[in-house]
Design an enzyme around this catalytic site. Structure first.
Site, mmCIF file in Angstrom:
data_model
loop_
_atom_site.group_PDB
_atom_site.id
_atom_site.type_symbol
_atom_site.label_atom_id
_atom_site.label_comp_id
_atom_site.label_asym_id
_atom_site.label_seq_id
_atom_site.Cartn_x
_atom_site.Cartn_y
_atom_site.Cartn_z
ATOM 1 N N LYS A 49 0.908 -1.050 0.185
ATOM 2 C CA LYS A 49 0.138 0.293 -0.377
ATOM 3 C C LYS A 49 0.971 1.262 -0.341
ATOM 4 O O LYS A 49 0.448 1.971 -0.338
ATOM 5 C CB LYS A 49 -0.948 -0.292 0.753
ATOM 6 C CG LYS A 49 -1.441 -0.923 0.750
ATOM 7 C CD LYS A 49 -2.322 -1.677 -0.128
ATOM 8 C CE LYS A 49 -3.563 -3.100 0.242
ATOM 9 N NZ LYS A 49 -4.345 -3.579 -0.793
ATOM 10 N N TYR A 263 -11.917 -14.411 2.548
ATOM 11 C CA TYR A 263 -11.371 -13.762 2.883
ATOM 12 C C TYR A 263 -10.596 -13.745 4.400
ATOM 13 O O TYR A 263 -11.336 -13.210 5.500
ATOM 14 C CB TYR A 263 -11.640 -12.397 3.001
ATOM 15 C CG TYR A 263 -10.754 -11.705 3.459
ATOM 16 C CD1 TYR A 263 -9.679 -10.488 2.409
ATOM 17 C CD2 TYR A 263 -11.193 -10.494 4.563
ATOM 18 C CE1 TYR A 263 -8.693 -9.452 2.841
ATOM 19 C CE2 TYR A 263 -10.153 -9.357 4.892
ATOM 20 C CZ TYR A 263 -9.057 -8.599 3.765
ATOM 21 O OH TYR A 263 -8.734 -7.753 4.300
ATOM 22 N N TYR A 289 -3.167 -12.279 2.583
ATOM 23 C CA TYR A 289 -2.329 -11.800 1.592
ATOM 24 C C TYR A 289 -1.740 -12.967 0.842
ATOM 25 O O TYR A 289 -1.675 -14.022 -0.101
ATOM 26 C CB TYR A 289 -2.570 -10.448 0.899
ATOM 27 C CG TYR A 289 -3.152 -10.169 1.332
ATOM 28 C CD1 TYR A 289 -4.282 -9.400 0.391
ATOM 29 C CD2 TYR A 289 -3.757 -9.063 2.432
ATOM 30 C CE1 TYR A 289 -5.758 -8.588 0.659
ATOM 31 C CE2 TYR A 289 -4.809 -8.139 2.969
ATOM 32 C CZ TYR A 289 -6.126 -7.908 1.818
ATOM 33 O OH TYR A 289 -6.500 -7.275 2.264
#
Length: 331
Positions: A49, A263, A289
């Site tokens: 990010k 998720y 992730y």
């Protein structure tokens, strides 16, 4: 593509290194496995990010924002890096966190990324699973506007065309490093979630005519849904950099076989991948992730998808702070 014309805060530790995973390569008896260390970008333990936020937060600065808002799951890596940027810029931040997984463990709710969020001085409002988080963020932004603030809102994962510029840039960085290393990467593999990383990278790889196939290992959505979402953002990103039509639908490839229960819920293969990288290479993956993406890569290698002499690059998108919110999965 000339992305130097877009405003950018150069906070990241870039370029991030590319390393050969010799021990993992030997252990799997497969292709040469390389890793792009985007877990080393700086800004509150790093992660992918940072690249997106360099462009997003520069836009916030240009708009004279005095507070930034974003959304994410409880253990959001994006939220943690956003509030770190805000702290460095000297502006306020506000997070809207969704308990998307339903995990109620105290470490999940209070440790890991949540602890770091608090250390960076943000304010947090919590929401249950299945909340319309974009609507909740707009409600919060309108409240702040009524109080005289100038809020800047960032979608989950920083995944819009401006944020995706970070991975357009990363793709050109990888191509340059491949040339410098003399290593012809035959595949690039990474985790795909909110779509910005994959959309930006496929745009950058196409723009540099690299001809390197990109595979996103989905951590949340089904293949057809994820591919359509990535393609839509890649198309918008291509237009932003004045290259409309650059990315074809066939350029976007996603494998959704490693999502598991959903998720943020690690599978047994996720835990195996995390432990394997930690014990073979001294590298920490995350349970949401990079752990799932590496589990996918390991399985594909075991199934013989890659030739023995190929060079496969795994992009480590960071998030290891989240490990401390998932201690119950390792006990």
């Amino acid at each position: 593509m000339n992305i130097a014309r877009f405003p950018r805060l150069r906070y990241g530790h870039l370029p991030t290194p590319i390393e050969l995973l010799k021990n993992l390569t030997s252990h799997l008896k497969g292709p040469n496995i390389w890793i792009k260390r985007d877990d080393c970008t700086g800004m509150s333990t790093g992660g992918n990010k940072t690249r997106k936020l360099e462009f997003l937060m520069a836009e916030a600065q240009d708009q004279n924002a005095d507070i930034v808002l974003t959304v994410g799951a409880t253990q959001s890596n994006h939220a943690r890096q956003t509030v770190a940027f805000a702290a460095r810029m000297g502006i306020k931040s506000h997070l809207l966190l969704e308990n998307r997984t339903g995990i109620d463990d105290i470490n999940y709710r209070q440790n890991g990324n949540v602890l770091l969020d608090q250390l960076h001085g943000t304010t947090i409002e919590e929401h249950p699973a299945d909340t319309d988080m974009d609507e909740a963020m707009e409600t919060a932004a309108n409240r702040l506007r009524s109080e005289g603030h100038k809020p800047y809102t960032i979608p989950g994962g920083g995944s819009n065309p401006v944020g995706a510029l970070g991975y357009v840039n990363a793709a050109t960085e990888i191509v340059t490093q491949a040339n410098d290393l003399g290593v012809p990467f035959t595949h690039i593999v990474h985790a795909t979630g909110s779509t910005g990383t994959q959309a930006g990278m496929v745009t950058g790889l196409k723009g540099t005519h690299s001809n390197i196939p990109l595979l996103g290992i989905s951590v949340r959505s089904a293949k057809n849904i994820q591919e359509e979402n990535v393609f839509r953002l890649a198309a918008s990103t291509s237009e932003l950099v004045d290259c409309p039509g650059l990315v074809s639908r066939s350029d976007v490839v996603v494998d959704s076989n490693y999502v598991g229960e959903g998720y943020g819920i690690p599978t047994e293969a996720t835990i195996e991948a995390i432990e394997l990288l930690a014990q073979k290479e001294g590298i920490l993956l995350d349970p949401v992730y990079s752990g799932k993406a590496m589990a996918g890569l390991i399985d594909l290698i075991r199934k013989g998808m890659f030739n023995h002499n190929e060079n496969v690059l795994f992009v480590h998108t960071g998030g290891t702070a989240g490990l401390f919110g998932y201690t119950s999965f390792f006990s």
